[in-house]
Design a protein around this motif. Structure first.
Motif, PDB file in Angstrom:
ATOM      1  N   GLY A 223       0.797  -1.224   0.000  1.00 45.51           N
ATOM      2  CA  GLY A 223       0.000   0.000   0.000  1.00 45.51           C
ATOM      3  C   GLY A 223       0.825   1.267   0.000  1.00 45.51           C
ATOM      4  O   GLY A 223       1.926   1.321  -0.524  1.00 45.51           O
ATOM      5  N   TYR A 224       0.200   2.187   0.591  1.00 45.30           N
ATOM      6  CA  TYR A 224       0.797   3.523   0.640  1.00 45.30           C
ATOM      7  C   TYR A 224       1.136   3.832   2.086  1.00 45.30           C
ATOM      8  O   TYR A 224       0.376   3.510   2.994  1.00 45.30           O
ATOM      9  CB  TYR A 224      -0.195   4.552   0.110  1.00 45.30           C
ATOM     10  CG  TYR A 224      -0.467   4.376  -1.360  1.00 45.30           C
ATOM     11  CD1 TYR A 224       0.206   5.174  -2.294  1.00 45.30           C
ATOM     12  CD2 TYR A 224      -1.356   3.425  -1.816  1.00 45.30           C
ATOM     13  CE1 TYR A 224      -0.033   5.016  -3.641  1.00 45.30           C
ATOM     14  CE2 TYR A 224      -1.592   3.258  -3.161  1.00 45.30           C
ATOM     15  CZ  TYR A 224      -0.929   4.060  -4.083  1.00 45.30           C
ATOM     16  OH  TYR A 224      -1.159   3.909  -5.407  1.00 45.30           O
ATOM     17  N   ALA A 225       2.256   4.459   2.241  1.00 47.70           N
ATOM     18  CA  ALA A 225       2.735   4.690   3.597  1.00 47.70           C
ATOM     19  C   ALA A 225       1.879   5.704   4.344  1.00 47.70           C
ATOM     20  O   ALA A 225       1.746   5.633   5.543  1.00 47.70           O
ATOM     21  CB  ALA A 225       4.169   5.180   3.558  1.00 47.70           C
ATOM     22  N   PHE A 226       1.296   6.605   3.594  1.00 49.14           N
ATOM     23  CA  PHE A 226       0.606   7.695   4.288  1.00 49.14           C
ATOM     24  C   PHE A 226      -0.640   8.080   3.529  1.00 49.14           C
ATOM     25  O   PHE A 226      -0.674   8.045   2.309  1.00 49.14           O
ATOM     26  CB  PHE A 226       1.553   8.894   4.376  1.00 49.14           C
ATOM     27  CG  PHE A 226       0.971  10.059   5.102  1.00 49.14           C
ATOM     28  CD1 PHE A 226       0.922  10.075   6.490  1.00 49.14           C
ATOM     29  CD2 PHE A 226       0.464  11.138   4.402  1.00 49.14           C
ATOM     30  CE1 PHE A 226       0.390  11.158   7.160  1.00 49.14           C
ATOM     31  CE2 PHE A 226      -0.082  12.213   5.067  1.00 49.14           C
ATOM     32  CZ  PHE A 226      -0.112  12.227   6.460  1.00 49.14           C
ATOM     33  N   ARG A 227      -1.660   8.423   4.269  1.00 47.13           N
ATOM     34  CA  ARG A 227      -2.889   8.897   3.632  1.00 47.13           C
ATOM     35  C   ARG A 227      -3.465  10.010   4.481  1.00 47.13           C
ATOM     36  O   ARG A 227      -3.236  10.059   5.693  1.00 47.13           O
ATOM     37  CB  ARG A 227      -3.887   7.753   3.474  1.00 47.13           C
ATOM     38  CG  ARG A 227      -4.477   7.306   4.775  1.00 47.13           C
ATOM     39  CD  ARG A 227      -4.561   5.826   4.867  1.00 47.13           C
ATOM     40  NE  ARG A 227      -3.268   5.201   4.669  1.00 47.13           N
ATOM     41  CZ  ARG A 227      -3.055   3.903   4.632  1.00 47.13           C
ATOM     42  NH1 ARG A 227      -4.059   3.098   4.746  1.00 47.13           N
ATOM     43  NH2 ARG A 227      -1.861   3.388   4.475  1.00 47.13           N
ATOM     44  N   GLN A 228      -4.161  10.837   3.826  1.00 53.62           N
ATOM     45  CA  GLN A 228      -4.763  11.938   4.565  1.00 53.62           C
ATOM     46  C   GLN A 228      -5.965  12.435   3.777  1.00 53.62           C
ATOM     47  O   GLN A 228      -5.944  12.436   2.542  1.00 53.62           O
ATOM     48  CB  GLN A 228      -3.743  13.082   4.708  1.00 53.62           C
ATOM     49  CG  GLN A 228      -4.135  14.061   5.772  1.00 53.62           C
ATOM     50  CD  GLN A 228      -3.037  15.079   6.036  1.00 53.62           C
ATOM     51  OE1 GLN A 228      -2.260  15.380   5.131  1.00 53.62           O
ATOM     52  NE2 GLN A 228      -2.987  15.595   7.237  1.00 53.62           N
ATOM     53  N   ALA A 229      -7.007  12.845   4.490  1.00 55.23           N
ATOM     54  CA  ALA A 229      -8.185  13.378   3.815  1.00 55.23           C
ATOM     55  C   ALA A 229      -7.773  14.623   3.051  1.00 55.23           C
ATOM     56  O   ALA A 229      -6.822  15.314   3.431  1.00 55.23           O
ATOM     57  CB  ALA A 229      -9.253  13.707   4.847  1.00 55.23           C
ATOM     58  N   TYR A 230      -8.489  14.897   1.961  1.00 56.46           N
ATOM     59  CA  TYR A 230      -8.078  16.008   1.100  1.00 56.46           C
ATOM     60  C   TYR A 230      -8.087  17.340   1.841  1.00 56.46           C
ATOM     61  O   TYR A 230      -7.169  18.136   1.694  1.00 56.46           O
ATOM     62  CB  TYR A 230      -8.997  16.099  -0.128  1.00 56.46           C
ATOM     63  CG  TYR A 230      -8.787  14.951  -1.080  1.00 56.46           C
ATOM     64  CD1 TYR A 230      -7.525  14.762  -1.657  1.00 56.46           C
ATOM     65  CD2 TYR A 230      -9.794  14.058  -1.379  1.00 56.46           C
ATOM     66  CE1 TYR A 230      -7.305  13.699  -2.521  1.00 56.46           C
ATOM     67  CE2 TYR A 230      -9.573  13.006  -2.237  1.00 56.46           C
ATOM     68  CZ  TYR A 230      -8.329  12.821  -2.814  1.00 56.46           C
ATOM     69  OH  TYR A 230      -8.102  11.783  -3.654  1.00 56.46           O
ATOM     70  N   GLU A 231      -9.132  17.547   2.652  1.00 55.22           N
ATOM     71  CA  GLU A 231      -9.252  18.859   3.314  1.00 55.22           C
ATOM     72  C   GLU A 231      -8.044  19.157   4.196  1.00 55.22           C
ATOM     73  O   GLU A 231      -7.378  20.181   3.999  1.00 55.22           O
ATOM     74  CB  GLU A 231     -10.553  18.952   4.128  1.00 55.22           C
ATOM     75  CG  GLU A 231     -11.805  19.142   3.302  1.00 55.22           C
ATOM     76  CD  GLU A 231     -12.289  17.846   2.664  1.00 55.22           C
ATOM     77  OE1 GLU A 231     -11.781  16.769   3.042  1.00 55.22           O
ATOM     78  OE2 GLU A 231     -13.151  17.903   1.780  1.00 55.22           O
ATOM     79  N   PRO A 232      -7.770  18.257   5.164  1.00 55.60           N
ATOM     80  CA  PRO A 232      -6.588  18.573   6.005  1.00 55.60           C
ATOM     81  C   PRO A 232      -5.292  18.615   5.212  1.00 55.60           C
ATOM     82  O   PRO A 232      -4.401  19.400   5.522  1.00 55.60           O
ATOM     83  CB  PRO A 232      -6.570  17.467   7.058  1.00 55.60           C
ATOM     84  CG  PRO A 232      -7.513  16.431   6.584  1.00 55.60           C
ATOM     85  CD  PRO A 232      -8.463  17.064   5.633  1.00 55.60           C
TER      86      PRO A 232
END
Ligand SMILES: Nc1ncnc2c1ncn2[C@@H]1O[C@H](COP(=O)(O)OP(=O)(O)OP(=O)(O)O)[C@@H](O)[C@H]1O
Ligand SMILES: [Mg+2]
Length: 1098
Positions: free
Chosen positions: A651-660
């Motif tokens: 997968g991906y090491a990091f994810r974050q919601a678009y807004e933040p």
């Protein structure tokens, strides 16, 4: 296996340009000086073997921490490593997770910073089996956070109290086991609370199920809780006496003796540490002593022994062997001895307002004793936790940020596993589940939810095991409770039977007596046991004691006896002993209590951002440098670490919601900064495009951006940090500008005020100066005017006075004149004046008669008659002489006047200069001695000369060569000087007067003279003329006068006894010497040589 470089290159291929930049810009990285790989995600190839090898390699190089993404694996080194110093704390402080080599501090820093900066509550889940290093890890996390969070007297006190709660709880809750010398025998979850700045405010500790059975019995090779040993070793004699204790461990039945001493542990010193810690945490001295009194009472309870005694009614009864111990306990606790004694002998059962008392046999008495000891100790422990909580409770009601640290007993598989192990393993099962939920499952589900491509990974979900234990209807715990509450005879066997019935088909449950045909032949299972296939392995549980332990019964008589104690603490520990509050309802069973608290814990953890520390125990020997691969392999398997890595890598090491995400990084791109108008997702797209992040580095999910590589994230973070600095600089710049301008304007205003005041002052001063100058000038002018007037007035006054004086004198004179004649005094003067007049009259009359002759040369003059007339007499003589001379001159004709003029001229030229002169005075100057007109011989000559002849005389011309004389006629006319032959009258030479420059002669009485001619003139071709004449004075005078009148130049007449003449080219010296008399007055010349011509004069 690939070499380090190869691995790096293959990994490095994934990042392109960006990574190079990151490498260039991030000074240090996880990759620097890496032993094996620091992050298992980087492992190539990935399998169990390489995984273990990597851990081993790192362990051998004292690298005990390794990452799986953000999970930290910690391998217990069993020795102290120099990696927890304050310098290390500073090194990891405020650094990115991947910037330095793996460390528990990096995780702590990450958790603390996200708590502080992103306002996310954190929990740190430390799991691993007993002795794997969980408690140590939890302490390291706490000490790191304490070191990096805020400072200040109040904050430091809070920190200190939080940290010092550990030794207190460890003393009462930890014990030496075969696996761990300092094994936590309770579960601990501590919430550390922070304010918005990240300063600690306080904390809350929750404890889970203390292994209280240890109080009365310890397995072989293990010890009771530390505090008993610490108290006996460390207390002063005085304290021991007070507590009625003896130092000797062997005196106490509850203390196992075979391992009373633990290597490397100084119980006495630890006792002091604990006392000190209690003080710091806030225990009053009397509280601490009460606690120790309870500990002492527990110890002494163990020494109460019973003996059987048959009663009259035939029932078995127990009796206390030695009442001394009981007495001391009662003294310590302030309980009436008879009350306690009775409580050990009878059991009262209350049912429907009926009280039935039955006697206890010896076994029951021992059971009652141990139950009391266990309850007393476990309640004391809970009280301690509450007391500590009271001290460390945050004093403010503001919203707090929370960091939870969970250090719970590890998964345990003993030879004899009982209810405690069952409970402990259930808890670990739940923790594994939450780990699975939050990482693996959540990860997959999120990918699906976000529509991100996902390669499926199989993993073991232990929810099924949890369900086996906790299911409310047919779970093991539920059935145990059911069994305990069931009327009728309840034993452990009936419980097992029930299990066999209900769980028979469950694939994780095994039992010998199971009705399931599958297990009928399973003779490997002993009787009265059941086996559960935990995620971490199979565990065989002895069913014996399950019911009792779950019931956790304490006879009411005992709790009532305890409540009657005068010892306040003990009394407060047994509130149910209060007869006024008799509650006939059964208290909740230990199992259900634990289940409930675990459920609360899980709920709590789910609200927080989890950080995992997976502790691994490298060997069973508690020894350093030993890495038992089989043991580690087992742990890796049940912890599911490999799956963890796979998920990470896929997968991906990091994810974050678009807004933040947009909110966080929008300042990195012009289009998104300061505001992005469109949807957040397109903002993030624009941002990532603008930042030229390679497309393979990220994916867009439905609501989140997925970043493949942590490095990309760090790059973003670095850019953001840099940008924030720039923005801060901008704010600073504007603020400074504003400040400077304000300051400048103030200065300017002040300067104007000062200048105005100064100008005013200067003008005033100048005005004063001008004024005073004007006054001075004015006063001078006024003074001057006044003086002028004064002078005039004075003058007028003087004039008036003078006039008066003159008038007075005048009047006086007039009066005196008028009246003089009337005064005798004037007669003398009158007579004198008269006499004088007479004398002068007579003098002049006499002089008239005595006048001398009129000849100017007459020297006679009458003598003076009166002395006072001397000057008059001399003046008269002079006037007379002058008059006489005038008279004489007036007789002369013009002819005579000319002659005398010439004579006068001659006298001026020669008098007193030439000896010849006096003889010439008497000779009249005749000029034409030679009468050319009359002599026919010179008729021709006379015709040749048209001018008037001034001199005509015969002279001797001296031959230039030999000095001999020849007679020549010397003629001087107005313009020329002529020489002619005496005999023939023929003109020999003619010299214009302008060519005559000089006449030279001696001072002697001779008539020799030289006529010098102008050099270069025609007449001078032969040289200057030398002559001798009897009328030298006359000739020279006439030559002089004629030259003067004709050429207006004075002829130079040199009178010297030696002079130079020019003969052709020669300069000849004419020298006068004294000669003989033979030629009379005629000089004789002799040419001595080329240079000298001697003239002998008489
Ligand atoms: N990081 C470490 N450095 C040095 N020694 C360590 C470290 N971690 C653990 N140890 C050693 O291992 C021992 C056991 O650790 P610890 O008490 O933390 O285990 P635990 O996981 O809490 O076990 P339990 O579940 O029994 O409480 C410690 O007493 C200490 O000697
Ligand atoms: Mg521990």
């Amino acid at each position: 296996m690939q070499s380090k470089e190869e691995r790096l290159t293959s990994w490095g291929r994934r990042g392109s340009e960006l990574e190079t930049m990151a490498k260039m810009e991030v000074k240090t990285s996880l990759l620097d000086n890496m032993i094996g790989v620091g992050d298992m995600v980087l492992l190539e190839p990935l399998n169990e073997e390489t995984f273990i090898n990597n851990l081993k390699k790192r362990f051998d190089h004292s690298e005990i921490y390794t990452y799986i993404g953000s999970v930290v694996i910690s391998v217990n080194p069993y020795r102290s490593l120099p990696i927890y110093s304050p310098e290390k704390v500073e090194e990891y402080r405020n650094r990115n997770f991947y910037e330095l080599s793996p460390h528990i501090f990096a995780l702590s820093d990450e958790a603390y910073r996200s708590l502080r900066d992103q306002d996310k509550d954190q929990c740190i889940l430390i799991t691993g089996e007993s002795g794997a290093g969980k408690t140590e890890a939890s302490k390291l996390v706490m000490s790191y956070v304490a070191a990096v969070c805020g400072k200040g007297a109040e904050v430091n006190q809070v920190k200190e109290q939080l940290l010092q709660s550990n030794p207190v709880l460890e003393a009462f809750g930890n014990a030496k086991t075969v696996r761990n010398d300092n094994s936590s025998r309770f579960g601990k979850y501590m919430d550390i609370e922070f304010d918005f700045k990240g300063d600690p405010l306080g904390g809350v500790i929750s404890n889970y199920l203390l292994e209280k059975s240890r109080v009365v019995k310890q397995p072989r090779g293990e010890r009771n809780f530390h505090v008993f040993y610490q108290l006996l070793s460390g207390a002063s004699e005085e304290l021991l006496n007070k507590l009625k204790l003896e130092r000797d461990f062997s005196r106490y039945n509850y203390l196992s003796l075979d391992s009373a001493k633990v290597n490397g542990v100084d119980d006495a010193a630890n006792f002091r540490t604990v006392r000190n810690a209690m003080q710091i945490v806030g225990f009053m001295d009397h509280e601490a002593e009460s606690v120790l009194a309870v500990v002492a009472a527990v110890l002494k309870l163990g020494n109460i022994e019973f003996k059987p005694e048959s009663r009259v009614n035939g029932l078995d009864e127990s009796k206390i062997k030695d009442k001394n111990e009981l007495k001391e306990i009662c003294e310590l606790t302030g309980i009436d001895q008879s009350v306690l004694e009775r409580a050990f002998s009878f059991r009262t059962v209350e049912a429907k307002q009926e009280k039935v008392s039955t006697t206890l046999n010896v076994a029951q008495a021992y059971y009652a004793r141990d139950a009391l000891a266990k309850n007393l100790y476990s309640r004391l422990f809970s009280w301690l936790v509450n007391r500590i909580n009271e001290s460390i409770k945050a004093q403010t009601k503001v919203r707090k940020k929370v960091m939870g640290v969970l250090d719970i007993y590890g998964f345990e598989i003993f030879e004899d596993n009982s209810f405690e192990q069952f409970i402990i393993n259930y808890c670990n099962e739940k923790l594994q589940q939450i780990f699975i939920e939050l990482t693996l499952k959540e990860e997959q589900e999120e990918y699906i939810r976000e529509d991100i491509e996902w390669t499926h990974i199989d993993y073991f979900n232990n929810a099924i095991i949890c369900d086996l234990i906790e299911n409310n209807t047919n779970g093991i715990l539920a059935m145990l409770d059911e069994e305990c509450l069931r009327p009728g005879t309840v034993t452990d066997e009936t419980f097992l039977e029930k299990l066999n019935q209900v769980c028979a088909t469950h694939q994780h449950f095994e039992s010998r007596m199971s009705k399931c045909s599958r297990f009928l032949n399973d003779t490997s299972l002993p009787h009265s046991c059941f086996r559960i296939q935990h995620y971490a392995g199979k565990v065989l549980y002895q069913v014996e004691g399950f019911v009792d332990k779950n019931n956790d019964l304490l006879y009411r008589d005992l709790s009532q006896a305890m409540w009657k104690a005068s010892h306040a603490l003990i009394k407060s520990l047994f509130p149910e002993g209060n007869p006024a509050k008799i509650n006939l309802k059964r208290p909740p069973t230990a199992g259900s209590q634990f289940k409930a608290s675990v459920a609360t814990l899980m709920k709590n953890l789910q609200t927080k951002n989890p950080n995992y520390i997976r502790c691994i125990k490298p060997n069973d020997k508690k020894a350093a440098h030993i890495f038992n691969e089989a043991l580690v392999c087992h742990q890796i398997r049940y912890l599911g670490l490999l799956e963890n890595v796979r998920v990470r890598r896929a997968g991906y090491a990091f994810r974050q919601a678009y807004e933040p995400c947009l909110e966080r990084y929008k300042m990195l791109c012009k289009q998104t900064w300061p505001h992005w108008k469109g949807p957040a997702r397109s903002g993030v797209e624009v941002l990532f495009n603008e930042l030229e992040i390679p497309v393979e580095e990220y994916s867009f999910g439905r609501s989140k951006i997925f970043i493949r590589n942590p490095r990309t994230l760090f790059k973003l973070e670095d850019l953001r940090k840099q940008r924030l600095e720039d923005l801060a600089t901008l704010i600073q710049k504007i603020y400074r500008g504003w400040k400077c301008r304000t300051h400048f304007l103030l200065m300017k205003k002040s300067q104007i005020v000062i200048a105005a005041w100064y100008r005013r002052y200067a003008q005033q001063k100048r005005y004063q100066q001008t004024k005073s100058s004007a006054l001075v000038i004015q006063s001078y002018i006024r003074g001057w005017k006044a003086r002028k007037i004064l002078r005039e007035l004075k003058h007028q006054k003087r004039c008036k006075e003078a006039v008066t004086t003159i008038a007075a004198y005048w009047h006086g004179t007039q009066v005196r004149r008028e009246y003089r004649k009337f005064f005798r005094a004037n007669a003398g003067k009158k007579i004198y004046e008269f006499t004088l007049q007479r004398i002068v009259q007579k003098y002049f009359l006499e002089m008239k008669n005595k006048m001398p002759s009129l000849s100017p040369i007459d020297k006679n003059w009458p003598s003076r008659p009166y002395l006072f007339l001397d000057s008059t007499h001399k003046e008269l003589k002079r006037i007379f002489h002058l008059w006489r001379c005038k008279k004489y001159r007036d007789q002369f004709t013009d002819q005579q006047k000319l002659i005398y003029e010439e004579k006068l001229e001659a006298s001026e030229l020669f008098k007193d200069k030439k000896a010849l002169y006096p003889s010439s005075v008497g000779q009249p100057f005749q000029g034409a001695y030679l009468e050319i007109n009359k002599n026919p011989k010179y008729k021709k000559l006379k015709d040749a000369i048209e001018e008037k002849i001034i001199i005509a005389e015969v002279v001797n011309k001296i031959n230039r060569a030999n000095g001999k004389s020849t007679s020549r006629i010397f003629l001087l006319t107005n313009n020329n000087l002529l020489l002619a032959d005496q005999k023939s009258g023929q003109i020999k030479s003619e010299v214009p007067l302008v060519d005559v420059t000089k006449v030279s002669m001696s001072s002697q009485n001779d008539g020799f003279f030289a006529v010098h001619l102008k050099e270069g003139s025609e007449a001078a071709s032969k040289g200057d003329f030398l002559f001798s004449s009897d009328h030298l004075i006359e000739m020279a005078t006439k030559l002089y006068r004629t030259t003067l009148s004709q050429t207006k130049q004075k002829l130079n007449i040199e009178i010297s006894d030696e002079f130079l003449v020019q003969f052709r080219q020669d300069k000849v010296c004419v020298k006068f010497i004294q000669g003989n008399q033979k030629n009379g007055s005629v000089p004789t010349c002799k040419r001595k040589n080329n240079r000298l011509l001697e003239v002998a004069v008489p």
